[in-house]
Enzyme design. Structure first.
Site, PDB file in Angstrom:
ATOM      1  N   SER A   7      -0.025  36.073  15.512  1.00 15.50           N
ATOM      2  CA  SER A   7      -1.292  36.321  16.201  1.00 15.50           C
ATOM      3  C   SER A   7      -2.342  36.855  15.236  1.00 15.50           C
ATOM      4  CB  SER A   7      -1.083  37.338  17.316  1.00 15.50           C
ATOM      5  OG  SER A   7      -2.339  37.792  17.771  1.00 15.50           O
ATOM      6  N   HIS A  32      -1.524  31.873  16.777  1.00 14.80           N
ATOM      7  CA  HIS A  32      -1.787  32.407  18.113  1.00 14.80           C
ATOM      8  C   HIS A  32      -3.160  33.086  18.115  1.00 14.80           C
ATOM      9  CE1 HIS A  32      -0.366  33.976  22.046  1.00 14.80           C
ATOM     10  NE2 HIS A  32      -1.034  35.075  21.732  1.00 14.80           N
ATOM     11  N   ASP A  34      -5.823  35.200  20.352  1.00 20.95           N
ATOM     12  CA  ASP A  34      -5.961  36.049  21.536  1.00 20.95           C
ATOM     13  C   ASP A  34      -7.420  36.201  21.923  1.00 20.95           C
ATOM     14  OD1 ASP A  34      -3.274  36.895  22.262  1.00 20.95           O
ATOM     15  OD2 ASP A  34      -3.222  37.871  20.293  1.00 20.95           O
ATOM     16  N   MET A  36     -10.067  37.673  24.577  1.00 21.30           N
ATOM     17  CA  MET A  36     -10.190  38.728  25.607  1.00 21.30           C
ATOM     18  C   MET A  36     -11.650  38.902  25.988  1.00 21.30           C
ATOM     19  SD  MET A  36      -7.578  41.568  24.092  1.00 21.30           S
ATOM     20  CE  MET A  36      -6.049  41.084  23.245  1.00 21.30           C
ATOM     21  N   HIS A  65      -4.442  31.886  23.714  1.00 24.04           N
ATOM     22  CA  HIS A  65      -4.029  32.730  24.841  1.00 24.04           C
ATOM     23  C   HIS A  65      -5.282  33.351  25.458  1.00 24.04           C
ATOM     24  CE1 HIS A  65      -1.607  36.635  26.018  1.00 24.04           C
ATOM     25  NE2 HIS A  65      -2.046  35.970  27.069  1.00 24.04           N
ATOM     26  N   MET A  67      -7.030  35.651  27.818  1.00 22.68           N
ATOM     27  CA  MET A  67      -6.932  36.817  28.693  1.00 22.68           C
ATOM     28  C   MET A  67      -8.327  37.039  29.259  1.00 22.68           C
ATOM     29  SD  MET A  67      -4.440  38.956  26.199  1.00 22.68           S
ATOM     30  CE  MET A  67      -4.813  37.837  24.845  1.00 22.68           C
ATOM     31  N   MET A 138       4.512  38.122  29.003  1.00 24.49           N
ATOM     32  CA  MET A 138       4.004  39.259  28.236  1.00 24.49           C
ATOM     33  C   MET A 138       5.064  40.350  28.179  1.00 24.49           C
ATOM     34  SD  MET A 138       1.021  38.486  27.103  1.00 24.49           S
ATOM     35  CE  MET A 138       0.796  40.079  26.306  1.00 24.49           C
ATOM     36  N   GLY A 146       0.148  45.894  18.570  1.00 18.85           N
ATOM     37  CA  GLY A 146       0.827  47.095  18.090  1.00 18.85           C
ATOM     38  C   GLY A 146       1.464  47.959  19.151  1.00 18.85           C
ATOM     39  N   ASP A 176       5.350  37.557  23.994  1.00 20.26           N
ATOM     40  CA  ASP A 176       4.186  38.066  23.273  1.00 20.26           C
ATOM     41  C   ASP A 176       4.076  39.573  23.479  1.00 20.26           C
ATOM     42  OD1 ASP A 176       1.720  38.451  22.093  1.00 20.26           O
ATOM     43  OD2 ASP A 176       0.598  37.229  23.522  1.00 20.26           O
TER      44      ASP A 176
END
Ligand code: DX5
Ligand code: ZN
Length: 217
Positions: A7, A32, A34, A36, A65, A67, A138, A146, A176
């Site tokens: 990611s 990957h 992410d 958001m 992905h 979100m 998830m 982290g 993930d």
């Protein structure tokens, strides 16, 4: 062999081309991405222009992905921007809208996928199982890299794998959040075939070895 999807959430955003090239050189299978929106999750990251820019500089398949709230508004643009796999969250809209979005994604030649937050039970995936090429479970609360792996997601993985074996055996499971060399074997042992790894990948002193070890999980 498990597939590996590092990611870029844990990459240096000022050096994305360099870090995506490091992902390619490591022997990983996907990049990957992410996305958001500060609405569906309490964080804002990157969007369509960055997917487009990555598409120009890497031959790696992009595992995007989303979100974001009501993803149907944006799936066409993410597909056109260069996503190869596009994941949307089942919690982000009504069942009908999520089904429509998955069909749209497939029509645009991209692999459709749904994701479940930790609090969402396996049964919530039922209306979408035959529309997906992948299901992302998830293993942390989405929003930040982290975080600590949630071991109690393993029964959900197993339940989904068993159900998919009945109705859509080619559909793969992705995990993930908090994936490293300790948690990855637990996930593959419960049916996961694609491993997302953010901080553990970028922290690793030898990324090629790290990816090789994950491939063996
Ligand atoms: C979290 C993201 C993850 C995250 C994983 O909302 O979906 O992809 O980057 O990061 P690590 O591997 O650090 O948990
Ligand atoms: Zn992710």
């Amino acid at each position: 062999m498990a597939m590996v999807s590092p990611s870029i959430l844990a990459a240096d955003f000022a050096n994305l081309e360099r870090d995506v090239e490091a992902i390619r050189r490591s022997g990983a299978d996907y990049v990957h991405v992410d996305v958001m929106d500060g609405q569906f999750v309490p964080n804002i990251t990157i969007g369509i222009p960055v997917v487009k820019a990555l598409r120009r500089v890497t031959p790696m398949p992009l595992d995007v992905h989303l979100m974001i709230d009501r993803p149907i508004r944006y799936v066409e643009r993410f597909c056109q921007a260069g996503a190869n796999l596009l994941t949307i969250h089942v919690e982000a809209d009504s069942q009908e809208k999520i089904q429509d979005a998955l069909r749209q994604i497939r029509l645009l030649g991209v692999k459709p996928s749904i994701s479940l937050k930790p609090g969402t039970p396996a049964e919530a995936a039922e209306p979408f199982l035959t529309l997906c090429d992948m299901i992302l479970v998830m293993t942390v609360e989405p929003g930040f890299g982290g975080q600590k792996f949630m071991v109690d997601m393993l029964p959900k993985l197993r339940a989904l794998r068993n159900r998919l074996d009945q109705v859509n055996p080619d559909c793969v499971l992705e995990v993930d959040g908090g994936i490293d060399l300790t948690t990855a074997p637990k996930c593959t042992g419960s049916g996961a075939a694609v491993l997302v790894t953010g901080s553990a990948f970028f922290r690793s002193p030898d990324r090629e070895k790290f990816v090789q070890a994950l491939h063996m999980c």
